[in-house]
Design an enzyme around this catalytic site. Structure first.
Site, PDB file in Angstrom:
ATOM      1  N   ARG A 282     118.202  12.579  84.225  1.00  0.00           N
ATOM      2  CA  ARG A 282     119.103  12.425  85.380  1.00  0.00           C
ATOM      3  C   ARG A 282     118.526  13.180  86.594  1.00  0.00           C
ATOM      4  O   ARG A 282     118.470  12.654  87.701  1.00  0.00           O
ATOM      5  CB  ARG A 282     120.477  12.987  85.001  1.00  0.00           C
ATOM      6  CG  ARG A 282     121.611  12.429  85.833  1.00  0.00           C
ATOM      7  CD  ARG A 282     122.933  12.987  85.326  1.00  0.00           C
ATOM      8  NE  ARG A 282     123.158  12.758  83.909  1.00  0.00           N
ATOM      9  CZ  ARG A 282     124.066  13.395  83.179  1.00  0.00           C
ATOM     10  NH1 ARG A 282     124.847  14.303  83.737  1.00  0.00           N
ATOM     11  NH2 ARG A 282     124.195  13.135  81.889  1.00  0.00           N
TER      12      ARG A 282
ATOM     13  N   GLY B 208     114.207   5.762  81.734  1.00  0.00           N
ATOM     14  CA  GLY B 208     113.675   6.744  80.793  1.00  0.00           C
ATOM     15  C   GLY B 208     113.576   8.148  81.364  1.00  0.00           C
ATOM     16  O   GLY B 208     113.448   9.110  80.615  1.00  0.00           O
TER      17      GLY B 208
ATOM     18  N   ASP C  61     111.859   0.609  76.201  1.00  0.00           N
ATOM     19  CA  ASP C  61     111.977  -0.415  77.252  1.00  0.00           C
ATOM     20  C   ASP C  61     111.475   0.103  78.600  1.00  0.00           C
ATOM     21  O   ASP C  61     111.606  -0.596  79.602  1.00  0.00           O
ATOM     22  CB  ASP C  61     113.447  -0.842  77.423  1.00  0.00           C
ATOM     23  CG  ASP C  61     114.274   0.256  78.070  1.00  0.00           C
ATOM     24  OD1 ASP C  61     114.144   1.419  77.634  1.00  0.00           O
ATOM     25  OD2 ASP C  61     115.003  -0.035  79.024  1.00  0.00           O
TER      26      ASP C  61
ATOM     27  N   ASP D  80     119.078   3.678  75.707  1.00  0.00           N
ATOM     28  CA  ASP D  80     119.413   2.793  76.834  1.00  0.00           C
ATOM     29  C   ASP D  80     118.318   1.745  77.017  1.00  0.00           C
ATOM     30  O   ASP D  80     117.174   2.091  77.320  1.00  0.00           O
ATOM     31  CB  ASP D  80     119.521   3.615  78.133  1.00  0.00           C
ATOM     32  CG  ASP D  80     120.653   4.631  78.093  1.00  0.00           C
ATOM     33  OD1 ASP D  80     121.789   4.226  77.886  1.00  0.00           O
ATOM     34  OD2 ASP D  80     120.371   5.836  78.278  1.00  0.00           O
TER      35      ASP D  80
ATOM     36  N   SER E  75     118.868  10.468  77.469  1.00  0.00           N
ATOM     37  CA  SER E  75     120.241  10.567  77.958  1.00  0.00           C
ATOM     38  C   SER E  75     121.015  11.739  77.361  1.00  0.00           C
ATOM     39  O   SER E  75     120.960  11.987  76.153  1.00  0.00           O
ATOM     40  CB  SER E  75     120.992   9.266  77.648  1.00  0.00           C
ATOM     41  OG  SER E  75     122.339   9.401  78.056  1.00  0.00           O
ATOM     42  N   LYS E  76     121.752  12.415  78.223  1.00  0.00           N
ATOM     43  CA  LYS E  76     122.659  13.460  77.758  1.00  0.00           C
ATOM     44  C   LYS E  76     123.966  12.857  77.275  1.00  0.00           C
ATOM     45  O   LYS E  76     124.839  13.555  76.781  1.00  0.00           O
ATOM     46  CB  LYS E  76     122.903  14.474  78.882  1.00  0.00           C
ATOM     47  CG  LYS E  76     121.634  15.232  79.235  1.00  0.00           C
ATOM     48  CD  LYS E  76     121.867  16.365  80.206  1.00  0.00           C
ATOM     49  CE  LYS E  76     120.587  17.197  80.269  1.00  0.00           C
ATOM     50  NZ  LYS E  76     120.663  18.305  81.185  1.00  0.00           N
ATOM     51  N   ASN E  77     124.119  11.552  77.455  1.00  0.00           N
ATOM     52  CA  ASN E  77     125.319  10.843  76.989  1.00  0.00           C
ATOM     53  C   ASN E  77     125.057  10.088  75.680  1.00  0.00           C
ATOM     54  O   ASN E  77     125.897   9.299  75.240  1.00  0.00           O
ATOM     55  CB  ASN E  77     125.767   9.837  78.054  1.00  0.00           C
ATOM     56  CG  ASN E  77     126.145  10.513  79.362  1.00  0.00           C
ATOM     57  OD1 ASN E  77     126.997  11.401  79.376  1.00  0.00           O
ATOM     58  ND2 ASN E  77     125.515  10.116  80.460  1.00  0.00           N
TER      59      ASN E  77
ATOM     60  N   ASP F 151     114.433   4.260  71.311  1.00  0.00           N
ATOM     61  CA  ASP F 151     115.024   4.639  72.581  1.00  0.00           C
ATOM     62  C   ASP F 151     116.469   4.094  72.559  1.00  0.00           C
ATOM     63  O   ASP F 151     116.753   3.153  71.798  1.00  0.00           O
ATOM     64  CB  ASP F 151     114.195   3.980  73.689  1.00  0.00           C
ATOM     65  CG  ASP F 151     114.824   4.133  75.042  1.00  0.00           C
ATOM     66  OD1 ASP F 151     115.076   5.265  75.448  1.00  0.00           O
ATOM     67  OD2 ASP F 151     115.072   3.100  75.686  1.00  0.00           O
TER      68      ASP F 151
HETATM   69  P1  B16 Z   1     121.941  10.374  81.371  1.00  0.00           P
HETATM   70  P2  B16 Z   1     116.881   6.356  77.342  1.00  0.00           P
HETATM   71  C1  B16 Z   1     117.591   7.260  79.753  1.00  0.00           C
HETATM   72  O1  B16 Z   1     117.935   6.889  78.443  1.00  0.00           O
HETATM   73  C2  B16 Z   1     117.763   6.088  80.702  1.00  0.00           C
HETATM   74  O2  B16 Z   1     116.689   5.194  80.509  1.00  0.00           O
HETATM   75  C3  B16 Z   1     117.695   6.533  82.129  1.00  0.00           C
HETATM   76  O3  B16 Z   1     117.975   5.439  82.981  1.00  0.00           O
HETATM   77  C4  B16 Z   1     118.688   7.663  82.365  1.00  0.00           C
HETATM   78  O4  B16 Z   1     118.564   8.161  83.685  1.00  0.00           O
HETATM   79  C5  B16 Z   1     118.381   8.793  81.370  1.00  0.00           C
HETATM   80  O5  B16 Z   1     118.514   8.295  80.065  1.00  0.00           O
HETATM   81  C6  B16 Z   1     119.325   9.965  81.533  1.00  0.00           C
HETATM   82  O6  B16 Z   1     120.606   9.526  81.180  1.00  0.00           O
HETATM   83  O7  B16 Z   1     122.212  10.452  82.837  1.00  0.00           O
HETATM   84  O8  B16 Z   1     122.937   9.557  80.600  1.00  0.00           O
HETATM   85  O9  B16 Z   1     121.694  11.738  80.770  1.00  0.00           O
HETATM   86  O10 B16 Z   1     116.390   5.049  77.846  1.00  0.00           O
HETATM   87  O11 B16 Z   1     115.807   7.420  77.206  1.00  0.00           O
HETATM   88  O12 B16 Z   1     117.737   6.221  76.108  1.00  0.00           O
HETATM   89 MG    MG Z   2     115.354   3.144  77.703  1.00  0.00          MG
END
Ligand code: B16
Ligand code: MG
Length: 210
Positions: free
Chosen positions: A49, A46, A170, A11, A116-118, A9
């Site tokens: 958005r 996880g 996490d 974030d 995450s899309k980032n 994972d």
């Molecule tokens: P984004 P992961 C997740 O990343 C985050 O845990 C979660 O808090 C977030 O809302 C989600 O990505 C979407 O992220 O807004 O950046 O597209 O933990 O799966 O790496």
């Molecule tokens: Mg995570």
């Protein structure tokens, strides 16, 4: 069974950006008049958005138009991206770099499985883009966590069955995704989910490859 692939994972496992997500969602919740604590944020970790914003709206029993919904997504992401604009490899969590290097020496393949899309932007900032054989992010799945799709795609792209891979997570949604996909799941760095995975580690220095 021999471990052939590790799926991380992003974030909260590779980098401590979960706090930035929390601060950004807290700001969104405040402007919607919804009480939102770090404990509440556990439910969002996880999730995509879109699903995160839906969860906040459900908490406040609030309905908004599609246009306003979209505006909130855009402003949350802008605030979040501003807050991580200057992250560097120094923001990587404990044990990540060492584990990636040791796994590579042993010929184990490495993947990212993130909602995450980032994700690609963050991996770039950490100089980690080339460290992984496979990157599956929120832009590449139809069904986000807790659905196992992100991890199943990662395993498939590496050419391995889920039972041959370990997932590091996490978030409760991520552990569920890993378990439902048939992976060995390791909960990392979040005492809130310590009992949910097949194993719990305080950080990745505790994971020993044999
Ligand atoms: P984004 P992961 C997740 O990343 C985050 O845990 C979660 O808090 C977030 O809302 C989600 O990505 C979407 O992220 O807004 O950046 O597209 O933990 O799966 O790496
Ligand atoms: Mg995570």
């Amino acid at each position: 069974m021999e471990i052939k692939g590790l799926i991380f994972d992003l974030d909260g496992v590779i980098v401590n950006t979960e706090h930035n997500h929390f601060v950004a969602w807290k700001r969104t919740a405040d402007s919607l008049g919804v009480a939102f604590t770090e404990k509440d944020n556990e439910k969002l970790k996880g999730l995509s958005r879109v699903d995160s914003l839906k969860t906040i709206l459900e908490m406040g029993n609030i309905e908004i138009s599609d246009e306003t919904f979209n505006d909130y997504l855009i402003s949350k992401n802008k605030f979040y991206l501003d807050s991580i604009a200057s992250i560097t490899a120094e923001n990587m969590l404990k044990g990540v770099a060492d584990l990636l290097n040791k796994a590579k020496e042993k010929g184990i393949l490495l993947a990212v499985g993130s909602s995450s899309k980032n994700a690609k932007f963050i991996l770039e900032r950490l100089n980690l883009t080339d460290a992984f054989h496979i990157i599956v992010d929120g832009n590449m799945v139809e069904n986000p966590k807790p659905n196992p799709e992100v991890f199943l795609k990662g395993a498939e792209a590496m050419g391995f069955a889920p039972e041959e891979c370990v997932v590091f997570e996490d978030a409760e949604s991520g552990i569920k995704a890993a378990k439902d996909g048939g992976f060995y799941s390791i909960a990392v760095g979040n005492p809130e989910i310590a009992k949910l995975g097949d194993l719990y580690l305080n950080d990745l220095t505790e994971f020993k490859l044999i």
